[in-house]
Design an enzyme around this catalytic site. Sequence first.
Site, short mmCIF file in Angstrom:
data_model
loop_
_atom_site.label_atom_id
_atom_site.label_comp_id
_atom_site.label_asym_id
_atom_site.label_seq_id
_atom_site.Cartn_x
_atom_site.Cartn_y
_atom_site.Cartn_z
N GLU A 192 0.82 -1.21 0.00
CA GLU A 192 0.00 0.00 0.00
C GLU A 192 0.86 1.26 0.00
OE1 GLU A 192 -2.93 0.15 -0.79
OE2 GLU A 192 -3.71 -1.85 -0.39
N TYR B 86 -6.11 6.51 4.38
CA TYR B 86 -6.23 5.56 3.28
C TYR B 86 -5.51 4.24 3.62
CZ TYR B 86 -4.98 2.87 -0.67
OH TYR B 86 -4.79 1.78 -1.47
N ASP C 39 -9.20 6.28 -2.27
CA ASP C 39 -8.00 6.72 -3.00
C ASP C 39 -8.46 7.32 -4.33
OD1 ASP C 39 -8.69 4.56 -4.58
OD2 ASP C 39 -6.66 3.72 -4.68
N1 ADE Z 1 -3.92 0.44 -5.39
C1 ADE Z 1 -3.44 0.67 -4.16
N2 ADE Z 1 -3.74 -0.34 -3.34
C2 ADE Z 1 -4.40 -1.25 -4.06
C3 ADE Z 1 -4.98 -2.49 -3.77
N3 ADE Z 1 -4.89 -3.01 -2.55
N4 ADE Z 1 -5.63 -3.12 -4.76
C4 ADE Z 1 -5.68 -2.57 -5.97
N5 ADE Z 1 -5.15 -1.42 -6.32
C5 ADE Z 1 -4.52 -0.74 -5.37
#
Ligand code: ADE
Length: 352
Positions: free
Chosen positions: A34, A117, A135
């Site tokens: 993340e 987030y 996000d």
């Molecule tokens: N972008 C950021 N985190 C994500 C996630 N867990 N799944 C898909 N796209 C992402």
Amino acid sequence: MTPFHKTLSIWFQQNRRDLPWRHNNNPYLVWISEIILQQTRVEQGLPWYLRFIERFPDIKTLAEASEEDVLLVWQGLGYYTRARNLHKAARQIMLQFNGEFPGFFDQIRNLKGVGDYTASAIASISFGLPHAVLDGNVFRVLARIFGVFTPIDTTQGKKEFARLADSLLDKKNPGAYNEALMDFGALQCKPLNPICSECPFESQCYALKNHQIEYLPVKSKKTAQRNRYFNYLLIRYNEQFYLQKRKEDDIWKNLYQLPLIETELDLKETEVLSSSRFKEILKNSTPVIECISPGIIHQLSHQKLFIRFINIRLDQPVSLNEYSLVPVGQLFSFPFPKPLNEYLLKELNKTI
Ligand code: ADE
């Protein structure tokens, strides 16, 4: 299951991306992924993720590493504060939670570098807690399907979208729901050229029905851009080079660089070479200017860097307080910003 969940979940079953951190939802791996994906697309971030967890497979290894080692693995990915904060947070987890990744939202949110987030993503994906993520993907999907025109970069917008996201969340399966919505935004409801003709929300989507796809989501302001002019001096003395750690609270903090002459204006090469800063760096040595690189433009999120490199050879070393003389063989054990690393690789392969 609401109709919204049902539609999204069928789409996800058919389109779910098989990503390595999705294999067992280990919170350490989800956290790393993340943070990497915060300002980076999945395809771009994946090689860094794989390298990062190979080098730092768990919290303890990350906490015991030096910051420089962490930056070295992060090199080239940009937004280096993320790497410094990951490292600090790993140490925080060792101290506060005995090395065990914390499992409550507030504890996760209190980790260095973790905002709403990231905390929501980890809490929902790894611990099944009912927190909706917001996000860029989610803002876009919700704005379009539900026709929300409140700008996403305002307090009011954030509040409104958070309320909507919370009300939609599948509380029984928050992790899968959040991942589905993010994948949907990344693969289907893309910023440009979304695939509306094959979209399962086609009949409900406000933006599609009202020809508003390209106007949603709304942002209130364009971010100001700053131009900066970096003249780097690649000073060689006896197969050694002068290096310095960037200390200021600025881009690339704690990464290494060459002696730098930064200017507010776009100076000509001759103006840089006759500047007082140039004389101050080279003191009373007799520098030989070997070549000056063509200008390179390096775009950051809010800054445009105009970079040139000036290759200089010295017969005698100068003593420079903030700089160390580093033998060429050791150069690449230091973390550099991407444009510097690329230039050094090119130049030193050419001449050594
Ligand atoms: N972008 C950021 N985190 C994500 C996630 N867990 N799944 C898909 N796209 C992402």
